[in-house]
Write a protein that holds these residues in place. Structure first.
Motif, short mmCIF file in Angstrom:
data_model
loop_
_atom_site.label_atom_id
_atom_site.label_comp_id
_atom_site.label_asym_id
_atom_site.label_seq_id
_atom_site.Cartn_x
_atom_site.Cartn_y
_atom_site.Cartn_z
N PRO A 24 58.92 61.12 28.62
CA PRO A 24 58.53 59.86 27.98
C PRO A 24 59.15 58.63 28.63
N MET A 25 58.30 57.77 29.16
CA MET A 25 58.67 56.42 29.60
C MET A 25 57.83 55.46 28.75
N LEU A 26 58.46 54.82 27.79
CA LEU A 26 57.74 54.05 26.78
C LEU A 26 58.01 52.56 26.86
N ILE A 31 59.60 45.43 32.02
CA ILE A 31 60.94 45.43 31.42
C ILE A 31 62.00 45.85 32.44
N ASN A 32 61.64 46.78 33.30
CA ASN A 32 62.61 47.35 34.23
C ASN A 32 62.44 46.75 35.63
N PRO A 33 63.51 46.69 36.42
CA PRO A 33 63.41 46.12 37.76
C PRO A 33 62.61 47.02 38.69
N PRO A 34 62.20 46.49 39.84
CA PRO A 34 61.53 47.35 40.82
C PRO A 34 62.49 48.41 41.35
N ALA A 39 58.54 49.03 49.15
CA ALA A 39 57.69 48.12 49.91
C ALA A 39 57.30 46.85 49.15
N ASN A 40 57.60 46.77 47.86
CA ASN A 40 57.25 45.58 47.08
C ASN A 40 58.28 45.39 45.97
N ASP A 41 58.23 44.24 45.32
CA ASP A 41 59.23 43.94 44.28
C ASP A 41 58.58 43.76 42.91
N ARG A 42 57.51 44.49 42.66
CA ARG A 42 56.86 44.43 41.34
C ARG A 42 57.75 45.12 40.30
N ARG A 43 57.86 44.51 39.13
CA ARG A 43 58.71 45.07 38.07
C ARG A 43 57.97 46.18 37.35
N ASN A 44 58.76 47.11 36.82
CA ASN A 44 58.22 48.32 36.20
C ASN A 44 58.39 48.32 34.68
N PRO A 45 57.52 49.05 33.99
CA PRO A 45 56.28 49.66 34.47
C PRO A 45 55.25 48.61 34.86
N LEU A 46 54.30 49.00 35.70
CA LEU A 46 53.29 48.06 36.17
C LEU A 46 52.18 47.84 35.15
N VAL A 47 51.97 48.79 34.27
CA VAL A 47 50.84 48.74 33.33
C VAL A 47 51.33 49.05 31.92
N PRO A 48 50.59 48.61 30.90
CA PRO A 48 50.99 48.89 29.52
C PRO A 48 50.66 50.32 29.11
N LEU A 49 51.21 50.75 28.00
CA LEU A 49 50.80 52.00 27.38
C LEU A 49 49.36 51.87 26.87
N ILE A 216 54.37 52.74 38.73
CA ILE A 216 55.71 52.43 39.23
C ILE A 216 55.56 51.84 40.63
N ASN A 217 56.38 50.85 40.96
CA ASN A 217 56.12 50.04 42.15
C ASN A 217 56.19 50.79 43.47
#
Length: 250
Positions: A24-26, A31-34, A39-49, A216-217
């Protein structure tokens, strides 16, 4: 048997009358850092539940393959009832107990939930030094009366341990983490499209479900790219690439 992909490697498995929540990753998006050194700095998670998540309620048991943040996060720790049985690999039980859970069950070889056997398997979370740094990771085989055999491979690349598990248990369904996650140096740390193809070709008796994508990024393999590879090999009838919230039944 029903397999519902929630997001990433988070699965809702209805099996033998038991509702399992897997890895479970909820967390809410961003909320979480990359993941660092990627290769990129997108924050995680990338998409909603997905909206379907809200209708499921608490599971009967939880399976945790390992403790990386995209498989066991603070949001899951906060949301889950602390008396739910949690099955994990040896070495992770102390942290899960420290998170407040009272029924933590490390599986050395075989565990059980009612009449369901849960057999722990191994793999390689990458190669070389990076694989060593990623630490141990487990998969699990589910066997129950009047149910298909399900193999949850976990965070592993294609390797001899995966091949041996397929040969020994001949699962009807095999769930693979297929985002091709990698860092700026070194090889991928979970399955690539080529790895998924190897699973399907090695075990023509199994249906493959590919998850752990687009959330995940550092997971760089997309669903559409995987589908192109699968279609090119003529495996589209045996390799399933569910969207978040989708359910596969057998």
């Amino acid at each position: 048997m029903k397999i519902t992909l929630i997001r990433n490697a988070t699965l809702w498995l209805e099996y033998g009358g038991v509702k399992f929540l897997i890895d479970p990753m909820l967390s809410e998006p961003g909320i979480n850092p990359p993941v660092p050194n990627t290769a990129n700095d997108r924050r995680n998670p990338l998409v909603p539940l997905p909206p379907q998540w809200e209708t499921l309620g608490q599971p009967d048991a939880v399976i945790v393959t390992h403790l990386h943040l995209d498989h066991w996060d603070p949001a899951a720790v906060q949301w889950l009832d602390k008396h739910i049985p949690v099955f994990c690999q040896p070495g992770n039980e102390e942290q899960i107990a420290a998170d407040g859970f009272t029924q933590v069950n490390p599986i050395w070889v075989v565990g059980s939930m009612g009449e369901i056997e849960i057999i722990r398997t191994t793999g390689h979370h990458g190669t070389g030094e990076i694989g060593e740094q990623m630490g141990p990771v487990s998969g699990f085989v589910f066997q129950g009366p009047d149910e298909p055999v399900v193999y949850l491979a976990g965070d592993t690349i294609w390797c001899s341990e995966v091949a041996e598990t397929l040969d020994e248990y001949r699962p009807d369904w095999t769930i693979v983490n297929a985002g091709g996650a990698r860092f700026t140096a070194g090889d991928p740390i979970i399955m690539t499209a080529q790895d998924v193809i190897k699973v399907a070709q090695h075990a023509p008796y199994t249906q493959v479900v590919a998850v752990h994508m687009e959330a995940i990024n550092h997971c760089l393999l997309t669903r559409s790219e995987l589908a192109e590879h699968i279609n090119r090999e003529g495996l589209e009838d045996r390799v399933h690439i569910p969207a978040d919230g989708a359910t596969i039944s057998a």
